[in-house]
Design a protein around this motif. Sequence first.
Motif, PDB file in Angstrom:
ATOM      1  N   GLU A  33      32.789  36.379  30.352  1.00  0.00           N
ATOM      2  CA  GLU A  33      33.509  36.362  31.626  1.00  0.00           C
ATOM      3  C   GLU A  33      33.212  35.070  32.354  1.00  0.00           C
ATOM      4  O   GLU A  33      32.070  34.606  32.401  1.00  0.00           O
ATOM      5  CB  GLU A  33      33.096  37.556  32.489  1.00  0.00           C
ATOM      6  N   ILE A  34      34.263  34.473  32.907  1.00  0.00           N
ATOM      7  CA  ILE A  34      34.061  33.345  33.810  1.00  0.00           C
ATOM      8  C   ILE A  34      34.581  33.751  35.183  1.00  0.00           C
ATOM      9  O   ILE A  34      35.553  34.499  35.291  1.00  0.00           O
ATOM     10  CB  ILE A  34      34.763  32.064  33.322  1.00  0.00           C
ATOM     11  N   ALA A  35      33.904  33.290  36.210  1.00  0.00           N
ATOM     12  CA  ALA A  35      34.317  33.574  37.585  1.00  0.00           C
ATOM     13  C   ALA A  35      34.826  32.288  38.213  1.00  0.00           C
ATOM     14  O   ALA A  35      34.174  31.239  38.117  1.00  0.00           O
ATOM     15  CB  ALA A  35      33.156  34.142  38.387  1.00  0.00           C
ATOM     16  N   ILE A  36      35.993  32.359  38.830  1.00  0.00           N
ATOM     17  CA  ILE A  36      36.578  31.200  39.514  1.00  0.00           C
ATOM     18  C   ILE A  36      36.528  31.455  41.012  1.00  0.00           C
ATOM     19  O   ILE A  36      37.170  32.384  41.515  1.00  0.00           O
ATOM     20  CB  ILE A  36      38.039  30.978  39.079  1.00  0.00           C
ATOM     21  N   LYS A  59      46.299  33.898  26.953  1.00  0.00           N
ATOM     22  CA  LYS A  59      46.933  34.525  25.796  1.00  0.00           C
ATOM     23  C   LYS A  59      46.616  33.805  24.488  1.00  0.00           C
ATOM     24  O   LYS A  59      46.927  34.311  23.413  1.00  0.00           O
ATOM     25  CB  LYS A  59      48.449  34.575  26.001  1.00  0.00           C
ATOM     26  N   TYR A  60      46.012  32.606  24.570  1.00  0.00           N
ATOM     27  CA  TYR A  60      45.660  31.897  23.351  1.00  0.00           C
ATOM     28  C   TYR A  60      44.632  32.702  22.556  1.00  0.00           C
ATOM     29  O   TYR A  60      43.687  33.261  23.134  1.00  0.00           O
ATOM     30  CB  TYR A  60      45.076  30.519  23.666  1.00  0.00           C
ATOM     31  N   ASP A  61      44.800  32.752  21.233  1.00  0.00           N
ATOM     32  CA  ASP A  61      43.943  33.601  20.413  1.00  0.00           C
ATOM     33  C   ASP A  61      42.467  33.266  20.541  1.00  0.00           C
ATOM     34  O   ASP A  61      41.618  34.155  20.553  1.00  0.00           O
ATOM     35  CB  ASP A  61      44.361  33.478  18.933  1.00  0.00           C
ATOM     36  N   ASP A  65      39.700  36.601  24.561  1.00  0.00           N
ATOM     37  CA  ASP A  65      38.612  37.527  24.869  1.00  0.00           C
ATOM     38  C   ASP A  65      37.864  37.150  26.142  1.00  0.00           C
ATOM     39  O   ASP A  65      37.025  37.903  26.631  1.00  0.00           O
ATOM     40  CB  ASP A  65      37.614  37.591  23.701  1.00  0.00           C
ATOM     41  N   ILE A  66      38.137  35.945  26.675  1.00  0.00           N
ATOM     42  CA  ILE A  66      37.464  35.528  27.900  1.00  0.00           C
ATOM     43  C   ILE A  66      38.091  36.259  29.088  1.00  0.00           C
ATOM     44  O   ILE A  66      39.300  36.247  29.280  1.00  0.00           O
ATOM     45  CB  ILE A  66      37.595  34.000  28.111  1.00  0.00           C
ATOM     46  N   LYS A  67      37.256  36.879  29.864  1.00  0.00           N
ATOM     47  CA  LYS A  67      37.731  37.567  31.070  1.00  0.00           C
ATOM     48  C   LYS A  67      37.656  36.605  32.245  1.00  0.00           C
ATOM     49  O   LYS A  67      36.619  35.983  32.487  1.00  0.00           O
ATOM     50  CB  LYS A  67      36.859  38.795  31.350  1.00  0.00           C
ATOM     51  N   VAL A  68      38.770  36.463  32.936  1.00  0.00           N
ATOM     52  CA  VAL A  68      38.816  35.562  34.092  1.00  0.00           C
ATOM     53  C   VAL A  68      38.778  36.400  35.357  1.00  0.00           C
ATOM     54  O   VAL A  68      39.664  37.211  35.616  1.00  0.00           O
ATOM     55  CB  VAL A  68      40.086  34.694  34.076  1.00  0.00           C
ATOM     56  N   LYS A  69      37.747  36.181  36.142  1.00  0.00           N
ATOM     57  CA  LYS A  69      37.584  36.924  37.391  1.00  0.00           C
ATOM     58  C   LYS A  69      37.701  35.942  38.555  1.00  0.00           C
ATOM     59  O   LYS A  69      37.080  34.887  38.551  1.00  0.00           O
ATOM     60  CB  LYS A  69      36.209  37.592  37.424  1.00  0.00           C
ATOM     61  N   PHE A  70      38.519  36.299  39.537  1.00  0.00           N
ATOM     62  CA  PHE A  70      38.640  35.463  40.727  1.00  0.00           C
ATOM     63  C   PHE A  70      37.686  35.958  41.807  1.00  0.00           C
ATOM     64  O   PHE A  70      37.682  37.142  42.146  1.00  0.00           O
ATOM     65  CB  PHE A  70      40.082  35.482  41.263  1.00  0.00           C
ATOM     66  N   GLY A 330      33.659  28.127  30.430  1.00  0.00           N
ATOM     67  CA  GLY A 330      34.436  27.401  31.430  1.00  0.00           C
ATOM     68  C   GLY A 330      35.009  26.118  30.860  1.00  0.00           C
ATOM     69  O   GLY A 330      36.173  25.761  31.122  1.00  0.00           O
ATOM     70  N   TYR A 331      34.217  25.392  30.060  1.00  0.00           N
ATOM     71  CA  TYR A 331      34.692  24.167  29.427  1.00  0.00           C
ATOM     72  C   TYR A 331      35.892  24.472  28.522  1.00  0.00           C
ATOM     73  O   TYR A 331      36.898  23.759  28.531  1.00  0.00           O
ATOM     74  CB  TYR A 331      33.605  23.522  28.562  1.00  0.00           C
ATOM     75  N   LYS A 332      35.760  25.541  27.739  1.00  0.00           N
ATOM     76  CA  LYS A 332      36.813  25.909  26.802  1.00  0.00           C
ATOM     77  C   LYS A 332      38.096  26.294  27.549  1.00  0.00           C
ATOM     78  O   LYS A 332      39.210  25.951  27.133  1.00  0.00           O
ATOM     79  CB  LYS A 332      36.342  27.065  25.934  1.00  0.00           C
ATOM     80  N   PHE A 333      37.910  26.991  28.655  1.00  0.00           N
ATOM     81  CA  PHE A 333      39.052  27.415  29.461  1.00  0.00           C
ATOM     82  C   PHE A 333      39.768  26.204  30.061  1.00  0.00           C
ATOM     83  O   PHE A 333      41.000  26.096  30.006  1.00  0.00           O
ATOM     84  CB  PHE A 333      38.571  28.349  30.567  1.00  0.00           C
ATOM     85  N   LEU A 334      39.004  25.268  30.619  1.00  0.00           N
ATOM     86  CA  LEU A 334      39.599  24.064  31.189  1.00  0.00           C
ATOM     87  C   LEU A 334      40.291  23.232  30.117  1.00  0.00           C
ATOM     88  O   LEU A 334      41.340  22.629  30.357  1.00  0.00           O
ATOM     89  CB  LEU A 334      38.527  23.223  31.895  1.00  0.00           C
ATOM     90  N   ASN A 335      39.697  23.212  28.942  1.00  0.00           N
ATOM     91  CA  ASN A 335      40.316  22.454  27.849  1.00  0.00           C
ATOM     92  C   ASN A 335      41.699  23.005  27.528  1.00  0.00           C
ATOM     93  O   ASN A 335      42.634  22.243  27.242  1.00  0.00           O
ATOM     94  CB  ASN A 335      39.422  22.513  26.605  1.00  0.00           C
TER      95      ASN A 335
END
Length: 449
Positions: A33-36, A59-61, A65-70, A330-335
């Motif tokens: 999980e990442i929190a923004i 939606k990218y494979d 599995d990463i959960k994005v929490k605001f 977080g790095y992977k998500f930003l990428n």
Amino acid sequence: MKKVLLIILCIILLLVSCTNESNVDSISNEDKEIAIAIWEKDYYDGHIDDMPYFHDVCKYDDIKDIKVKFDIIKGDTYEEFLDNINVKLYLDKGPTLIYISYKPYYYQMFKEKGIAKKVDHNMIPNINNIYDFYLEEEIYFVPIGAYYICTSFNKAQIEKLDIEIPGFNLTINEYYDIRKKWVEYNAPIEISWSDVEDIVRIRLDNINIFSEDYKAINIDTKIMRESIKTMKKEIYSGKYILPNDFTYEDYYKACFDFSHQERSKYEEFRTKGMTAYYLTFSADNGLKTSSMKSGVIDNRVIFPNVEHPKYNVDLGGFIVNKNGKNKELGYKFLNRLLEEEFQMKMYEGQYMYAPVIKTVEDDIEKIESKQGLEPEIMELKNYIYDKMEKGEIQPRLYTNDRTLKTFNLRRKLYKDLFKFIFTEEEYSVEELSRKLKELEDRYSVYLNE
């Protein structure tokens, strides 16, 4: 003995590969999980404002599995937002990312206090695809989208004035010359909030009030005194129809106090100028041709911004919280946000931001050629990009003039000068100088706190 050494070597290699920070597979699913952290004013209906397609990236494979929490941070003002977010930023496993909107008056503070983590292409490989002019030499902010506000004239009004339409090098003085001719042609006109913005705020924004190191402020100057005199003379020139019952306090409330109990009276003042005869329109993003199609320029004459000719590129993006949890996720998500597919969604959608990566240039050019865009739109876009390449137009985010303190001081100055501009009382040069010196001393204390 050789077999024993081989087994030991294999074990060492296995341990190294499992402890690599970039290996996110070792994180259990429930911990992915990442929190923004995001200011409530930048969050709308479950997504980041102006990025409603944001969740598509999930939606990218490889990252689904990463959960994005605001983490929605409350606050009616920047100061309240900062007070509320500061509590979270120094916690172990705090928010992973912090969203920085297109009005990033607090970015420099996050950087100076060590909250923003320095990143590079090893952490986020697609950083290499971002235009160099959107990045600092040392990267603490990852831009996702860009916005450039153009100046836009009402074409019908310009044609009535029978003047030669200036080129893209329109200056602030030329802008005021055109505005002066327009006022004289239509006078008398009912003064509105938009007129006040033109007469007062834009002029004040173009006066340099800070020293080069931003440690001193200079208000009691000849140019400031003359500008106040010019602004007051313009308002009381007889070219405007002024509300009979408006005092200095009423003008102040109309422009700043939106919660006042007699708000309807002031709302009329704020919206009065937004009619077909008006001189200027809100302009589109000059970096994004898709937002200027569908006949946008049929009724407009669009120029590069004249209010802030150099620093007028706004960026939306993220900083990585140094104390954030799951930074590698977080790095992977930003990428992924910097992938061509996601960046093209910004171009194709009717949203504010333009892409920040250069690898979509060919795809955008193919779309533009099929759309048959007006030559003026393409010329404007190419002009802006050329200026950015040369460093003649730069992001506002990285300048010292875009800190929260400098923003607050310009806002205070705008408000405090209303008394001198809108009052019918006349001030002598000495009296005005004394009043400005008092403001200067008060502002200097705030600037160096």
